[in-house]
Motif scaffolding. Sequence first.
Motif, mmCIF file in Angstrom:
data_model
loop_
_atom_site.group_PDB
_atom_site.id
_atom_site.type_symbol
_atom_site.label_atom_id
_atom_site.label_comp_id
_atom_site.label_asym_id
_atom_site.label_seq_id
_atom_site.Cartn_x
_atom_site.Cartn_y
_atom_site.Cartn_z
ATOM 1 N N LYS A 99 -13.111 -24.043 -3.695
ATOM 2 C CA LYS A 99 -12.823 -23.814 -5.113
ATOM 3 C C LYS A 99 -13.495 -24.860 -5.995
ATOM 4 N N ALA A 100 -13.711 -26.049 -5.464
ATOM 5 C CA ALA A 100 -14.372 -27.085 -6.260
ATOM 6 C C ALA A 100 -15.850 -26.781 -6.460
ATOM 7 N N SER A 101 -16.454 -26.080 -5.508
ATOM 8 C CA SER A 101 -17.898 -25.846 -5.550
ATOM 9 C C SER A 101 -18.350 -25.123 -6.818
ATOM 10 N N PRO A 102 -17.794 -23.948 -7.176
ATOM 11 C CA PRO A 102 -18.249 -23.304 -8.416
ATOM 12 C C PRO A 102 -17.890 -24.095 -9.666
ATOM 13 N N LEU A 103 -16.770 -24.800 -9.654
ATOM 14 C CA LEU A 103 -16.390 -25.602 -10.817
ATOM 15 C C LEU A 103 -17.404 -26.706 -11.075
ATOM 16 N N VAL A 104 -17.802 -27.410 -10.031
ATOM 17 C CA VAL A 104 -18.778 -28.490 -10.173
ATOM 18 C C VAL A 104 -20.141 -27.935 -10.568
ATOM 19 N N LEU A 105 -20.533 -26.826 -9.940
ATOM 20 C CA LEU A 105 -21.833 -26.229 -10.224
ATOM 21 C C LEU A 105 -21.940 -25.801 -11.689
ATOM 22 N N ILE A 106 -20.939 -25.083 -12.174
ATOM 23 C CA ILE A 106 -20.970 -24.624 -13.570
ATOM 24 C C ILE A 106 -20.900 -25.808 -14.531
ATOM 25 N N ALA A 107 -20.039 -26.783 -14.236
ATOM 26 C CA ALA A 107 -19.893 -27.942 -15.121
ATOM 27 C C ALA A 107 -21.189 -28.735 -15.228
ATOM 28 N N CYS A 108 -21.953 -28.819 -14.146
ATOM 29 C CA CYS A 108 -23.238 -29.527 -14.199
ATOM 30 C C CYS A 108 -24.186 -28.843 -15.183
ATOM 31 N N GLY A 109 -24.223 -27.511 -15.148
ATOM 32 C CA GLY A 109 -25.072 -26.800 -16.091
ATOM 33 C C GLY A 109 -24.599 -26.949 -17.521
ATOM 34 N N TYR B 9 -13.035 -19.790 -13.590
ATOM 35 C CA TYR B 9 -13.901 -20.923 -13.293
ATOM 36 C C TYR B 9 -14.742 -21.339 -14.501
ATOM 37 N N GLY B 10 -15.247 -20.344 -15.248
ATOM 38 C CA GLY B 10 -16.127 -20.665 -16.369
ATOM 39 C C GLY B 10 -15.443 -21.483 -17.440
ATOM 40 N N PHE B 11 -14.185 -21.178 -17.741
ATOM 41 C CA PHE B 11 -13.452 -21.934 -18.757
ATOM 42 C C PHE B 11 -12.989 -23.280 -18.195
ATOM 43 N N ALA B 12 -12.517 -23.276 -16.938
ATOM 44 C CA ALA B 12 -12.043 -24.527 -16.342
ATOM 45 C C ALA B 12 -13.178 -25.531 -16.183
ATOM 46 N N ALA B 13 -14.413 -25.044 -15.987
ATOM 47 C CA ALA B 13 -15.552 -25.949 -15.819
ATOM 48 C C ALA B 13 -15.822 -26.754 -17.084
ATOM 49 N N SER C 215 -9.961 -28.254 -8.918
ATOM 50 C CA SER C 215 -9.775 -27.382 -7.761
ATOM 51 C C SER C 215 -8.383 -27.547 -7.171
ATOM 52 N N LEU C 216 -7.898 -28.784 -7.171
ATOM 53 C CA LEU C 216 -6.547 -29.041 -6.667
ATOM 54 C C LEU C 216 -5.497 -28.367 -7.549
ATOM 55 N N LEU C 217 -5.749 -28.298 -8.859
ATOM 56 C CA LEU C 217 -4.826 -27.589 -9.753
ATOM 57 C C LEU C 217 -4.779 -26.102 -9.413
ATOM 58 N N PHE C 218 -5.935 -25.512 -9.153
ATOM 59 C CA PHE C 218 -5.971 -24.101 -8.758
ATOM 60 C C PHE C 218 -5.227 -23.899 -7.441
ATOM 61 N N LEU C 219 -5.541 -24.749 -6.474
ATOM 62 C CA LEU C 219 -4.949 -24.594 -5.146
ATOM 63 C C LEU C 219 -3.449 -24.861 -5.179
ATOM 64 N N GLY C 220 -3.036 -25.918 -5.878
ATOM 65 C CA GLY C 220 -1.611 -26.227 -5.967
ATOM 66 C C GLY C 220 -0.844 -25.159 -6.713
ATOM 67 N N GLY C 221 -1.452 -24.582 -7.751
ATOM 68 C CA GLY C 221 -0.789 -23.497 -8.485
ATOM 69 C C GLY C 221 -0.523 -22.290 -7.600
ATOM 70 N N GLU C 222 -1.495 -21.958 -6.747
ATOM 71 C CA GLU C 222 -1.282 -20.849 -5.821
ATOM 72 C C GLU C 222 -0.190 -21.183 -4.809
ATOM 73 N N GLY C 223 -0.158 -22.464 -4.376
ATOM 74 C CA GLY C 223 0.823 -22.853 -3.370
ATOM 75 C C GLY C 223 2.250 -22.789 -3.874
ATOM 76 N N VAL C 224 2.508 -23.365 -5.056
ATOM 77 C CA VAL C 224 3.879 -23.366 -5.576
ATOM 78 C C VAL C 224 4.301 -21.966 -6.032
ATOM 79 N N GLN D 74 -3.931 -27.185 -16.902
ATOM 80 C CA GLN D 74 -5.268 -27.350 -17.444
ATOM 81 C C GLN D 74 -5.213 -27.660 -18.940
ATOM 82 N N GLY D 75 -4.360 -26.932 -19.658
ATOM 83 C CA GLY D 75 -4.242 -27.160 -21.090
ATOM 84 C C GLY D 75 -3.690 -28.532 -21.421
#
Length: 364
Positions: free
Chosen positions: A66-76, A280-284, A306-315, A330-331
């Motif tokens: 989950k971190a991969s697309p976030l980092v990729l988009i944020a770099c751009g 992902y696009g907004f979170a980036a 990515s941890l926020l996404f993963l933790g949100g799904e977990g809880v 995120q907000g």
Amino acid sequence: MRFRIEQRPEPSASMRVAAPVVATVLTLAVGSIFFATLGHDPLATLYAFFVEPLSSMNGLSEWLLKASPLVLIACGLAVGFRANVWNIGAEGQFTMGAIAASGIALFWPNPESVLLLPLMFVAGMGAGMAWAAIPAFLRARLNTNEILVTLMMTYIATLFLSYLVHGPWRDPAGFNYPQTALLPTAALFESFDSAYRLNPSVFITIVAVLVMWLFTDRSFLGYKMSVSGAAPLPARYAGCRESAAVWIGLLAGGAAAGIAGMAEAAGPLGQLSPQISPGYGFAAIIVAFIGRLNAFGIVLGGLLMSLLFLGGEGVQMTLGLPSALTRIFQGILLFFLLAADFSIFYRVCLVRPVRNLHELGAAQ
């Protein structure tokens, strides 16, 4: 008595580095209060949100995935943000990249061709750039606001995706679900391990981080874009064209988002559906600012988001908390980050009224 906001003459460099940490700590504090009001033990809930997802190999795999697309988009996006070019439509560019790449995979004459993944990569990047080129043209030629244009085009891309998966691209054997057929095997990134979903698409993100660092910190063009963002008038006087910064900033963001969309379709999902992106696009955008528009800082910001996404799904599964909890975090994080930046660059001063001569004479 009134107050005035004025710019600090010398913003603190150390506080700029510490601001994301302070914002994260304050987010956790507010999160604890939020969990307590919902009737949950704050410490136990925070543990389930931020620690438990990383306690297994599967959790670590999903965290990096989950971190991969976030980092990729944020770099751009950060390339443009450095020049005050505000691309808010990465979500739409991500969607168009996924659509173009999936179209190649579904309709290429030879579904077993070794060229399928490279063609999908080019199509995804090209679609993202083409979608970003529209607001770039409008900003450079007509001086439109790229924030509004990129944001509105996100909704167009989302509706176009919905039309395709509900209509001409819907899988006839998919029990009427709005999704395409599964992409052929040659169009998919093979997982490192069959037990986990992590795949070689993460190497694309690693390359993107290095390319962004070289461009922004080691190239003259990247330096010119940074100068354009920090001091537009002197940069224009020195010959830095604003239109060039607009085109480079928006196309870089579109390319990165389009590649991320392609990697998501060819990676963990393996098909096109309306839920191609969980935001992902907004979170980036938040990731880029957490990382202070720095390539390696963005990596840390992407891991946190990515941890926020993963933790949100977990809880959501373990504690029955709502799925919107991730976006609430995120907000809150963005709010505290912006507040910290405001306090770094500006200060609030008390304006004391000046006594006139008559008042001074009466007082004497």
